[in-house]
Write an enzyme that holds these catalytic residues in place. Structure first.
Site, PDB file in Angstrom:
ATOM      1  N   LYS A   1      19.388  -2.174  34.074  1.00 48.85           N
ATOM      2  CA  LYS A   1      20.571  -2.697  34.399  1.00 48.85           C
ATOM      3  C   LYS A   1      20.287  -4.096  35.164  1.00 48.85           C
ATOM      4  O   LYS A   1      21.148  -5.033  35.033  1.00 48.85           O
ATOM      5  CB  LYS A   1      21.611  -1.904  35.142  1.00 48.85           C
ATOM      6  CG  LYS A   1      22.037  -0.750  33.917  1.00 48.85           C
ATOM      7  CD  LYS A   1      22.918  -1.235  33.379  1.00 48.85           C
ATOM      8  CE  LYS A   1      23.867  -0.195  32.517  1.00 48.85           C
ATOM      9  NZ  LYS A   1      24.902  -0.448  31.425  1.00 48.85           N
TER      10      LYS A   1
ATOM     11  N   ASP B   1      28.779   4.132  36.298  1.00 44.36           N
ATOM     12  CA  ASP B   1      28.340   5.434  36.292  1.00 44.36           C
ATOM     13  C   ASP B   1      27.210   5.719  37.108  1.00 44.36           C
ATOM     14  O   ASP B   1      26.661   6.868  37.095  1.00 44.36           O
ATOM     15  CB  ASP B   1      28.192   5.954  34.880  1.00 44.36           C
ATOM     16  CG  ASP B   1      29.649   6.355  34.074  1.00 44.36           C
ATOM     17  OD1 ASP B   1      30.432   6.978  34.885  1.00 44.36           O
ATOM     18  OD2 ASP B   1      29.727   6.016  33.026  1.00 44.36           O
TER      19      ASP B   1
END
Length: 364
Positions: free
Chosen positions: A77, A103
């Protein structure tokens, strides 16, 4: 975007879509890779060959792109967050607050990016996120707010928080009216695909397997492999949890569809609505989609660990999806749909490591 709450969460575990390999789109900007290579902690992540899996699945080669350590964090990410923040804050004066819902891994990447650049971060997490993931985000100095609802509800709340003065929403999903920053996040993921090209050399993959939440990484993968004007085009297979298979449902219905999600160990994939930015690419460019159970992902993580690759539940999902596609009743038809034979090369994108977290990067 349609929603039918009376439908079961996962109507079908698999769908194949002929013709996706012929679709073409524009490529990602070339300057993304140059930006990442200039970062102090940048290094290509490993592309690990696992001949044992190739033999088990009757394939030529199986390789795993291991994102268990990327720019000092345990997931891919950081590629999207760093590029998007770089673009979003170009010319900004003074500190801002970067706001996002997560999340787990995206929020950690935004929090780390904010800390390194001297900004604040406010990260909203839905119910069900592991306490360790919440603690990791807080350890980066971020304000963490737990939302008593789903990921989609946390996203809605983050968008409201980002309306405050001095706040910038850095969200990895898009909706009408909010697509520019999610688009930069998708561009950031293109570095992962460029590395795979370099590591494979002249041999193109025959299949790339990608885990899917809202579809941003899958959009980057589709963009990379469907932006080439001619030549070999690999099959692209998406993998989701059975409890949150919004892309599979959308492909089945032929339109972007929101679903009710359930509980899953694949927390980073527990998303009920495809990104509006990703959906056209997924609809046109994915060859197939499959949904897997938590037990499938757990078995895949165990097998990868035996072979020396540390993968969390989301990182192991591609192997679980590949196994589901190539074994059991109907496997020959699915193998044919994916264009696979005994000499085929398959790349699995393992997007996160296990629970162990690398030491924080030196902020200097």
């Amino acid at each position: 975007m349609s929603e039918n709450p009376d439908l079961p969460r996962v109507p079908l575990p698999w769908i194949a879509r002929p013709g996706a390999r012929a679709w073409r789109c524009a490529p990602a900007p070339v300057e993304v890779r140059a930006f990442h290579t200039a970062l102090p902690d940048y290094a290509p992540t490993p592309l690990t060959e696992l001949p044992e899996l190739a033999e088990e699945l009757r394939l030529g080669r199986v390789l795993v792109k291991d994102e268990s350590s990327r720019l000092g964090l345990p997931a891919f990410k950081a590629l999207g967050a760093s590029w998007a923040v770089h673009r979003a804050l170009a010319g900004a004066r003074g500190p801002v607050t970067l706001v996002t819902a997560t999340d787990g891994n995206h929020g950690l990447a935004v929090a780390r990016t904010a800390r390194l650049l001297g900004h604040r971060a406010h990260v909203l997490v839905p119910r069900g996120v592991r306490p360790g993931a919440v603690a990791a985000i807080a350890s980066e100095g971020a304000q963490v707010t737990e939302v008593p609802g789903t990921y989609d509800e946390a996203v809605r709340r983050a968008a409201e928080v980002a309306e405050e003065p001095g706040a910038v929403l850095v969200q990895d999903t898009a909706w009408p009216g909010y697509e520019r920053i999610p688009g930069w996040i998708v561009e950031g993921y293109s570095t992962l695909c460029a590395e795979v090209d370099e590591q494979l050399g002249a041999r193109e993959p025959d299949l790339v397997v990608v885990p899917v939440g809202v579809g941003s990484l899958a959009q980057a993968v589709v963009t990379h492999y469907r932006s080439r004007p001619s030549g070999h085009a690999p099959a692209l297979l998406s993998v989701e949890p059975e409890a949150a298979a919004c892309v599979l449902e959308s492909l089945t219905r032929g339109e972007a569809t929101s679903i009710r999600t359930g509980d899953t160990d694949m927390a980073g994939l527990n998303c009920g609505t495809p990104s509006t930015l990703a959906w056209p690419h997924l609809d046109a460019g994915l060859d197939a989609a499959v949904a897997v159970r938590d037990t499938d992902s757990a078995r895949a993580a165990t097998r990868l660990a035996e072979l020396g690759v540390r993968a969390g539940p989301c990182g192991a999902a591609p192997l679980a999806g590949l196994r589901a596609a190539l074994t059991g009743p109907g496997a020959d038809e699915r193998r044919t749909a994916l264009g696979l034979g005994p000499a085929s090369v398959v790349v699995l994108l393992s997007t996160e490591g296990g629970d162990a977290r690398p030491e924080p990067a030196d902020p200097s």
